[in-house]
Design a protein around this motif. Sequence first.
Motif, short mmCIF file in Angstrom:
data_model
loop_
_atom_site.label_atom_id
_atom_site.label_comp_id
_atom_site.label_asym_id
_atom_site.label_seq_id
_atom_site.Cartn_x
_atom_site.Cartn_y
_atom_site.Cartn_z
N SER A 30 -5.75 117.93 7.61
CA SER A 30 -6.16 119.32 7.47
C SER A 30 -7.08 119.48 6.25
O SER A 30 -6.82 118.93 5.18
CB SER A 30 -4.90 120.18 7.31
N ARG A 80 -10.30 124.68 21.92
CA ARG A 80 -10.18 123.22 22.00
C ARG A 80 -9.17 122.83 23.07
O ARG A 80 -8.28 123.61 23.41
CB ARG A 80 -9.82 122.63 20.63
N SER A 90 -7.51 123.98 14.73
CA SER A 90 -8.10 124.52 15.96
C SER A 90 -9.43 123.86 16.32
O SER A 90 -10.01 124.18 17.36
CB SER A 90 -8.27 126.04 15.83
N PHE A 130 -14.07 119.36 13.87
CA PHE A 130 -14.58 118.65 15.06
C PHE A 130 -15.91 119.26 15.49
O PHE A 130 -16.85 118.56 15.83
CB PHE A 130 -13.56 118.74 16.19
N1 LIG Z 1 -13.19 120.19 21.37
C1 LIG Z 1 -12.35 119.20 21.05
N2 LIG Z 1 -12.23 118.14 21.85
C2 LIG Z 1 -11.38 117.13 21.55
N3 LIG Z 1 -10.61 117.09 20.43
C3 LIG Z 1 -10.69 118.11 19.59
C4 LIG Z 1 -11.55 119.23 19.85
N4 LIG Z 1 -11.42 120.09 18.84
C5 LIG Z 1 -10.54 119.56 17.98
N5 LIG Z 1 -10.11 118.38 18.43
C6 LIG Z 1 -9.09 117.53 17.77
O1 LIG Z 1 -8.11 118.39 17.24
C7 LIG Z 1 -7.64 117.92 15.98
C8 LIG Z 1 -7.78 119.02 14.93
O2 LIG Z 1 -9.14 119.32 14.82
P1 LIG Z 1 -9.84 119.61 13.42
O3 LIG Z 1 -9.38 118.70 12.35
O4 LIG Z 1 -11.29 119.71 13.68
O5 LIG Z 1 -9.23 121.06 13.12
P2 LIG Z 1 -9.59 122.07 11.93
O6 LIG Z 1 -9.72 123.39 12.54
O7 LIG Z 1 -10.75 121.56 11.17
O8 LIG Z 1 -8.26 122.03 11.09
P3 LIG Z 1 -8.05 122.37 9.51
O9 LIG Z 1 -8.39 123.78 9.31
O10 LIG Z 1 -6.58 122.12 9.30
O11 LIG Z 1 -8.90 121.42 8.78
C9 LIG Z 1 -8.46 116.71 15.66
O12 LIG Z 1 -7.71 115.57 16.02
C10 LIG Z 1 -9.67 116.81 16.57
O13 LIG Z 1 -10.21 115.56 16.90
#
Ligand SMILES: Nc1ncnc2c1ncn2[C@@H]1O[C@H](COP(=O)(O)OP(=O)(O)OP(=O)(O)O)[C@@H](O)[C@H]1O
Length: 426
Positions: A312, A120, A195, A199
């Motif tokens: 999260s 990301r 990470s 998203f």
């Molecule tokens: N490829 C991307 N482009 C733009 N923003 C991103 C991208 N990937 C993640 N983000 C942003 O990063 C932040 C964290 O992403 P996300 O909530 O998807 O993480 P996660 O891995 O699901 O975390 P957790 O395991 O804690 O739930 C969010 O604000 C999301 O919008």
Amino acid sequence: MFLSHYETTEVNQIHQFLLEHGESVQSLPGSKSHDTFTWAEPLKAIGSDVSAQLSDGPGINPNETQGTKNREYWQKVLQGLEDELVALKCHYEAVQAERKDTLNKLLDLKENIRIFCRMRPFLPNDRWPLLGPILIPETATIHTLKCGQKRNFQLDKVFLPDSSQDEVFSEIGPLVRSAIEGQNVCIFAYGQTGSGKTFTMEGTKDHPGIVPRALQQVFLEASLDSVAVFSITFSMLEIYRGQLRDLLVKSSGKMPQSGVNCTLSIQMGASGSVEVENLTQVRIESPTEALHLYEKGASLRSTAWTNSNETSSRSHCLLRIMIEKNHGQRGLKTMNKLWLIDLGGSERLLKTKAQGQTLEEGKAINMSLSALGDVISALHRKKHHVPYRFSLSLSLSLSLSLSLSLSLSLSLSLSLLYIHICMYMS
Ligand SMILES: Nc1ncnc2c1ncn2[C@@H]1O[C@H](COP(=O)(O)OP(=O)(O)OP(=O)(O)O)[C@@H](O)[C@H]1O
């Protein structure tokens, strides 16, 4: 065709006329050509046309009724068309089977387990790492340096930070198609907290992720199959600290923090299939309906603020699409599952400085991910023994909740032919 040009009653009249005056009509142009030629010639043409039609067309025998003969004729034509349709359907099914076979071979060549890595982009609150991993997208490898030791990871595909949701889904689309064509498919998003798993799986309104796109594709593929009839159901659950929670049942409310009561449990069916007992299944007719359910389920998912991510996910979120396919005339029925899973983020508890409930959630997530990792590793190496039952031995010494969590993760793997892991790095 003659009968389409002339009304049946007209044909009858002409026929009758020819029977009575055929001789004289044939001779008319000869005897009184000066005043009969202009109308007798076309009439002669019609006469011979009628005769030709009567010899190989519907046929009008004065002993039989006109209606019966015509009906027989058209029944023959209809039968011919129906036979042609059956032949075309058979051909279509053969082509479809060939296409499915080719797709499966292609996916087999690419391995049953595929690993993609998506990196990301940096966010405003991110700290730049002193030494990050080196990604080489062309060769789909990652080089890391840990404690002075070099490690290389070979993946199926690496997506750089500027990769769009479209690009990611172009790799996922064929897997979703194979689910419609009769394979069990599971797509995991695995990675450390914050990470980008959610998203990628869920996306945003402007950048929809794998889930909404896969739902669209399932219905699109089903509508393209003109032979089979599909029945598609939707279920959604989460595993929170080892407990299973039906995300389509609003009344269940938030999961009790330490209780062991849970409405869902895992059962092994007579055929050896693994089922989540009492899990709500809703029949869906369109992607819009499915997305509505998804939003409803996602709103009940356990999330919290952590040091690494404002929202999260504190649980593993599992979406199950059951695809029942009725294969038309052959009477075959198949049932396949497409699992779309947004796993809880693995956490370095020291780094996140988690405490209390967040700490317990983190520990539960880490332990279940570690067991899942063992299973995937064994499947990937095609090991004879896959430690699906690891959870059972663990459950003797660990809490019941952990056992539930592991057994669901592991039993899922058991029933899946294709496992795709999205690995994410921050
Ligand atoms: N490829 C991307 N482009 C733009 N923003 C991103 C991208 N990937 C993640 N983000 C942003 O990063 C932040 C964290 O992403 P996300 O909530 O998807 O993480 P996660 O891995 O699901 O975390 P957790 O395991 O804690 O739930 C969010 O604000 C999301 O919008």
